[in-house]
Design a protein around this motif. Structure first.
Motif, PDB file in Angstrom:
ATOM      1  N   LEU A 372       0.765  -1.199  -0.048  1.00  0.00           N
ATOM      2  CA  LEU A 372       0.253  -0.028  -0.086  1.00  0.00           C
ATOM      3  C   LEU A 372       0.879   1.273  -0.107  1.00  0.00           C
ATOM      4  O   LEU A 372       0.746   2.181  -0.713  1.00  0.00           O
ATOM      5  N   ALA A 373       1.880   1.153   0.794  1.00  0.00           N
ATOM      6  CA  ALA A 373       2.789   2.230   0.688  1.00  0.00           C
ATOM      7  C   ALA A 373       3.304   2.812  -0.586  1.00  0.00           C
ATOM      8  O   ALA A 373       3.638   3.710  -0.834  1.00  0.00           O
ATOM      9  N   GLY A 374       3.599   1.703  -1.438  1.00  0.00           N
ATOM     10  CA  GLY A 374       3.914   2.041  -2.898  1.00  0.00           C
ATOM     11  C   GLY A 374       2.975   2.454  -3.964  1.00  0.00           C
ATOM     12  O   GLY A 374       3.521   2.806  -4.839  1.00  0.00           O
ATOM     13  N   MET A 375       1.778   2.282  -3.596  1.00  0.00           N
ATOM     14  CA  MET A 375       0.884   2.649  -4.786  1.00  0.00           C
ATOM     15  C   MET A 375      -0.613   3.348  -4.196  1.00  0.00           C
ATOM     16  O   MET A 375      -1.120   3.850  -4.996  1.00  0.00           O
ATOM     17  N   GLN A 376      -0.551   3.821  -3.050  1.00  0.00           N
ATOM     18  CA  GLN A 376      -1.911   4.262  -2.591  1.00  0.00           C
ATOM     19  C   GLN A 376      -2.203   5.671  -2.999  1.00  0.00           C
ATOM     20  O   GLN A 376      -3.245   6.146  -2.998  1.00  0.00           O
ATOM     21  N   THR A 377      -1.154   6.238  -3.672  1.00  0.00           N
ATOM     22  CA  THR A 377      -1.471   7.700  -4.011  1.00  0.00           C
ATOM     23  C   THR A 377      -1.609   7.944  -5.581  1.00  0.00           C
ATOM     24  O   THR A 377      -2.034   8.622  -6.103  1.00  0.00           O
ATOM     25  N   SER A 378      -1.917   6.455  -5.823  1.00  0.00           N
ATOM     26  CA  SER A 378      -2.626   6.347  -7.531  1.00  0.00           C
ATOM     27  C   SER A 378      -3.721   7.235  -7.479  1.00  0.00           C
ATOM     28  O   SER A 378      -4.732   7.344  -6.453  1.00  0.00           O
ATOM     29  N   ASN A 379      -4.132   7.819  -8.673  1.00  0.00           N
ATOM     30  CA  ASN A 379      -5.168   8.665  -9.129  1.00  0.00           C
ATOM     31  C   ASN A 379      -6.450   8.051  -8.948  1.00  0.00           C
ATOM     32  O   ASN A 379      -7.302   8.423  -8.350  1.00  0.00           O
ATOM     33  N   CYS A 380      -6.437   6.445  -9.232  1.00  0.00           N
ATOM     34  CA  CYS A 380      -7.723   5.642  -9.341  1.00  0.00           C
ATOM     35  C   CYS A 380      -7.275   4.199  -9.152  1.00  0.00           C
ATOM     36  O   CYS A 380      -6.270   3.705  -9.668  1.00  0.00           O
ATOM     37  N   ILE A 381      -7.495   3.678  -7.868  1.00  0.00           N
ATOM     38  CA  ILE A 381      -7.531   2.298  -7.545  1.00  0.00           C
ATOM     39  C   ILE A 381      -8.778   1.193  -7.838  1.00  0.00           C
ATOM     40  O   ILE A 381      -9.717   1.591  -7.294  1.00  0.00           O
ATOM     41  N   VAL A 382      -8.261   0.155  -8.585  1.00  0.00           N
ATOM     42  CA  VAL A 382      -9.574  -0.787  -8.860  1.00  0.00           C
ATOM     43  C   VAL A 382      -9.015  -1.975  -8.292  1.00  0.00           C
ATOM     44  O   VAL A 382      -7.973  -2.481  -8.723  1.00  0.00           O
ATOM     45  N   ALA A 383      -9.516  -2.530  -7.013  1.00  0.00           N
ATOM     46  CA  ALA A 383      -9.083  -3.827  -6.695  1.00  0.00           C
ATOM     47  C   ALA A 383      -9.923  -5.068  -7.019  1.00  0.00           C
ATOM     48  O   ALA A 383     -11.428  -4.708  -6.722  1.00  0.00           O
ATOM     49  N   ILE A 384      -9.554  -5.898  -7.242  1.00  0.00           N
ATOM     50  CA  ILE A 384     -10.275  -7.113  -7.734  1.00  0.00           C
ATOM     51  C   ILE A 384      -9.720  -8.320  -6.593  1.00  0.00           C
ATOM     52  O   ILE A 384      -8.574  -8.806  -6.835  1.00  0.00           O
ATOM     53  N   ASP A 387     -11.689 -11.439  -1.310  1.00  0.00           N
ATOM     54  CA  ASP A 387     -11.908 -11.179   0.107  1.00  0.00           C
ATOM     55  C   ASP A 387     -12.696  -9.787   0.159  1.00  0.00           C
ATOM     56  O   ASP A 387     -11.750  -8.779  -0.012  1.00  0.00           O
ATOM     57  N   ALA A 388     -13.753  -9.655   0.499  1.00  0.00           N
ATOM     58  CA  ALA A 388     -14.262  -8.254   0.609  1.00  0.00           C
ATOM     59  C   ALA A 388     -13.652  -7.425   1.718  1.00  0.00           C
ATOM     60  O   ALA A 388     -13.714  -6.304   1.846  1.00  0.00           O
ATOM     61  N   ASP A 389     -13.085  -8.007   2.873  1.00  0.00           N
ATOM     62  CA  ASP A 389     -12.394  -7.542   3.882  1.00  0.00           C
ATOM     63  C   ASP A 389     -11.109  -7.351   3.756  1.00  0.00           C
ATOM     64  O   ASP A 389     -10.115  -7.026   4.567  1.00  0.00           O
ATOM     65  N   ALA A 390     -10.329  -7.671   2.497  1.00  0.00           N
ATOM     66  CA  ALA A 390      -9.023  -7.472   2.321  1.00  0.00           C
ATOM     67  C   ALA A 390      -8.729  -6.026   2.427  1.00  0.00           C
ATOM     68  O   ALA A 390      -9.419  -5.141   2.119  1.00  0.00           O
ATOM     69  N   PRO A 391      -7.376  -5.646   2.974  1.00  0.00           N
ATOM     70  CA  PRO A 391      -6.981  -4.178   3.222  1.00  0.00           C
ATOM     71  C   PRO A 391      -7.191  -3.470   1.801  1.00  0.00           C
ATOM     72  O   PRO A 391      -7.315  -2.303   1.935  1.00  0.00           O
ATOM     73  N   ILE A 392      -6.673  -3.973   0.771  1.00  0.00           N
ATOM     74  CA  ILE A 392      -6.642  -3.505  -0.476  1.00  0.00           C
ATOM     75  C   ILE A 392      -7.929  -2.761  -0.688  1.00  0.00           C
ATOM     76  O   ILE A 392      -8.181  -1.639  -1.368  1.00  0.00           O
ATOM     77  N   MET A 393      -9.173  -3.415  -0.353  1.00  0.00           N
ATOM     78  CA  MET A 393     -10.405  -3.060  -0.657  1.00  0.00           C
ATOM     79  C   MET A 393     -10.844  -1.618   0.152  1.00  0.00           C
ATOM     80  O   MET A 393     -11.567  -0.894  -0.433  1.00  0.00           O
ATOM     81  N   GLU A 394     -10.224  -1.610   1.076  1.00  0.00           N
ATOM     82  CA  GLU A 394     -10.608  -0.076   2.074  1.00  0.00           C
ATOM     83  C   GLU A 394      -9.969   1.096   1.304  1.00  0.00           C
ATOM     84  O   GLU A 394     -10.506   2.000   1.587  1.00  0.00           O
ATOM     85  N   ILE A 395      -8.824   1.101   0.485  1.00  0.00           N
ATOM     86  CA  ILE A 395      -8.432   2.248  -0.180  1.00  0.00           C
ATOM     87  C   ILE A 395      -8.751   2.217  -1.473  1.00  0.00           C
ATOM     88  O   ILE A 395      -8.288   3.441  -2.372  1.00  0.00           O
ATOM     89  N   ALA A 396      -9.218   1.102  -2.052  1.00  0.00           N
ATOM     90  CA  ALA A 396      -9.647   1.309  -3.455  1.00  0.00           C
ATOM     91  C   ALA A 396     -10.760   2.349  -3.836  1.00  0.00           C
ATOM     92  O   ALA A 396     -12.011   2.273  -2.846  1.00  0.00           O
ATOM     93  N   ASP A 397     -10.981   2.871  -5.010  1.00  0.00           N
ATOM     94  CA  ASP A 397     -11.817   3.691  -5.524  1.00  0.00           C
ATOM     95  C   ASP A 397     -12.938   2.703  -5.915  1.00  0.00           C
ATOM     96  O   ASP A 397     -14.276   3.075  -5.805  1.00  0.00           O
ATOM     97  N   TYR A 398     -12.614   1.581  -6.634  1.00  0.00           N
ATOM     98  CA  TYR A 398     -13.456   0.766  -7.107  1.00  0.00           C
ATOM     99  C   TYR A 398     -13.088  -0.827  -6.606  1.00  0.00           C
ATOM    100  O   TYR A 398     -12.116  -1.383  -6.884  1.00  0.00           O
ATOM    101  N   ALA A 399     -14.059  -1.284  -5.826  1.00  0.00           N
ATOM    102  CA  ALA A 399     -13.666  -2.604  -4.985  1.00  0.00           C
ATOM    103  C   ALA A 399     -14.323  -3.663  -5.648  1.00  0.00           C
ATOM    104  O   ALA A 399     -15.726  -3.575  -5.579  1.00  0.00           O
ATOM    105  N   ILE A 400     -14.267  -4.503  -6.375  1.00  0.00           N
ATOM    106  CA  ILE A 400     -14.852  -5.518  -7.061  1.00  0.00           C
ATOM    107  C   ILE A 400     -14.576  -6.845  -6.205  1.00  0.00           C
ATOM    108  O   ILE A 400     -13.483  -7.458  -6.358  1.00  0.00           O
ATOM    109  N   VAL A 401     -15.343  -7.139  -5.845  1.00  0.00           N
ATOM    110  CA  VAL A 401     -15.504  -8.992  -5.062  1.00  0.00           C
ATOM    111  C   VAL A 401     -15.848  -9.890  -6.166  1.00  0.00           C
ATOM    112  O   VAL A 401     -16.734  -9.757  -6.495  1.00  0.00           O
TER     113      VAL A 401
END
Length: 427
Positions: A372-384, A387-401
């Motif tokens: 997360l420290a290396g990519m969380q400033t991306s303009n738009c984050i799409v996480a696939i 696991d709906a509770d994965a940490p990446i889903m919390e910072i994603a602009d679009y979280a796809i489970v």
């Protein structure tokens, strides 16, 4: 300088040797002996000695902080091309210079051969002054050559702050110069800010000064250098209050470039480097570029990253297909790299490359704090992710489970339509 043993007072009790954290003291013939190469003058042994047999080394003379001015950026260039991180640092340096004072300038340092034309690019990205050092001996980077020339510049012009990109060259050069200048260096910074002394803060507010709790040696200004510590679990802010220049290395992709201003001008200071062939102990016989596919994550507009959720190395075939479709490059988490599924050059994160693309697709990546420290400033984050509770889903602009092997092919199939809709929505 090392601590001094007063032999007539030494009883050979060995308390000092046991207390020394650097194994710099041994007992020989019932007397303490100091290894000057190991002693750091931490004075731990002085406090432990009950017989007054150890004398602390004299402190170094105080540095005249007022003699140092301006913010410098090492404008790293390779084969006549300025590295992107240098332009990012010029933008950040200009912000810092403005926070220090109106007189503080942002300066770029160019070292190489036949690179005078790069000064214009530095000006167009915000530099107000360029120090230009050219010599055939500096055609290619060498630690000895660049260190000597950079130290020459610092000794003569005395910058207050010097910043380097945390590249292979920057990480090699910066600590050498810091050691030569007897100053500190904070590595892999993610945030920089200006610390203003309490005296100046009070004066700006026109309030009555109460100096009872103020340190009279507090410098007027200093840089606060923030970097991840303890595996990214906390952020440490470091200052360098007693020596100059203050030095930092900054990862590519962390800072923001200024908008380019074509035709912008500034002052060029041409410096004749005092470097000879005898100063350079390494001879470059040949430069061999890697035969493998080069990955430019720091400059990519779209990154399609895969993690442990891909299951095995074959999953990156899908990531490559995905990246080719959207016009991006393939990234990876550390877990995927450590598993041997893909080369380290694709790794995104604290121990890989820090990125800031327009769109970051995180496929099968749970979101460890280092990633997360290396990519969380991306303009738009799409996480696939399944696991709906994965940490990446919390910072994603679009979280796809869902299953990435079902979701990604659908995105590929619909990308052309989605791109048209995106372009229409941004007009």
């Amino acid at each position: 300088m090392a601590v001094k043993i007063i032999k007539e007072n030494c009883k050979g009790c060995s308390l000092c040797a046991k207390a020394c954290p650097f194994d710099a003291i041994t007992i020989v013939d019932k007397k303490a002996v100091v290894d000057e190469a190991k002693c750091t003058n931490c004075n731990t042994c002085v406090a432990k000695c009950h017989f007054g047999a150890i004398e602390a080394a004299p402190k170094a003379e105080a540095v005249d902080l007022s003699a140092y001015h301006d913010v410098w950026v090492f404008a790293e260039q390779r084969q006549g091309k300025i590295q992107n991180v240098a332009l990012e640092l010029i933008g950040e340096g200009k912000r810092l210079a403005k926070d220090i004072s109106e007189k503080t300038q942002i300066c770029a340092v160019l070292i190489g051969n036949n690179i005078g034309h790069l000064a214009q690019e530095c000006f167009e990205y915000g530099a107000e002054k360029v120090y230009l050092c050219e010599d055939p001996l500096l055609e290619n980077y060498t630690t000895d050559g660049y260190t000597k020339v950079f130290q020459q510049l610092i000794d003569e012009y005395k910058p207050e702050i010097v910043m380097y990109g945390a590249t292979h060259i920057g990480r090699d050069l910066a600590p050498r110069i810091a050691g030569r200048c007897n100053t500190g260096l904070t590595a892999d910074c993610t945030h920089l800010d200006i610390k203003v002394s309490k005296y100046i803060e009070f004066a700006k507010k026109n309030t009555t000064l109460d100096t009872s709790d103020l340190d009279p040696n507090d410098p007027d200004v200093g840089i606060k250098q923030t970097r991840p510590a303890f595996g990214g679990n906390l952020m440490a802010t470091i200052i360098c209050p007693r020596t100059r220049p203050q030095m930092s290395t900054v990862r590519p992709g962390v800072m923001q470039k200024l908008e380019r201003v074509p035709g912008a001008t500034g002052e060029t200071v041409v410096v004749k480097p005092a470097v000879t062939k005898e100063d350079i102990r390494v001879e470059i016989l040949d430069i061999v570029k890697s035969a493998k596919e080069m990955v430019s994550l720091s400059d990519a507009k779209i990154i399609c990253s895969g993690g442990r959720g891909l299951g095995d190395a074959s999953g990156f075939d899908l990531m490559k297909q995905f990246a080719d479709k959207v016009g991006g490059v393939v990234g990876a988490s550390r877990a995927a790299v450590d598993s041997g599924w893909i080369d380290h050059s694709h790794q995104v994160g604290q121990t890989g490359t820090t990125v800031k693309p327009d769109i970051y697709f995180a496929c099968g990546i749970s979101g460890a704090i280092q990633h997360l420290a290396g990519m969380q400033t991306s303009n738009c984050i799409v996480a696939i992710n399944k696991d709906a509770d994965a940490p990446i889903m919390e910072i994603a602009d679009y979280a796809i489970v869902g299953d990435l092997y079902k979701v990604v092919p659908e995105i590929i199939a619909e990308w052309d339509n989605a791109e048209a809709l995106f372009d229409a929505s941004t007009k």
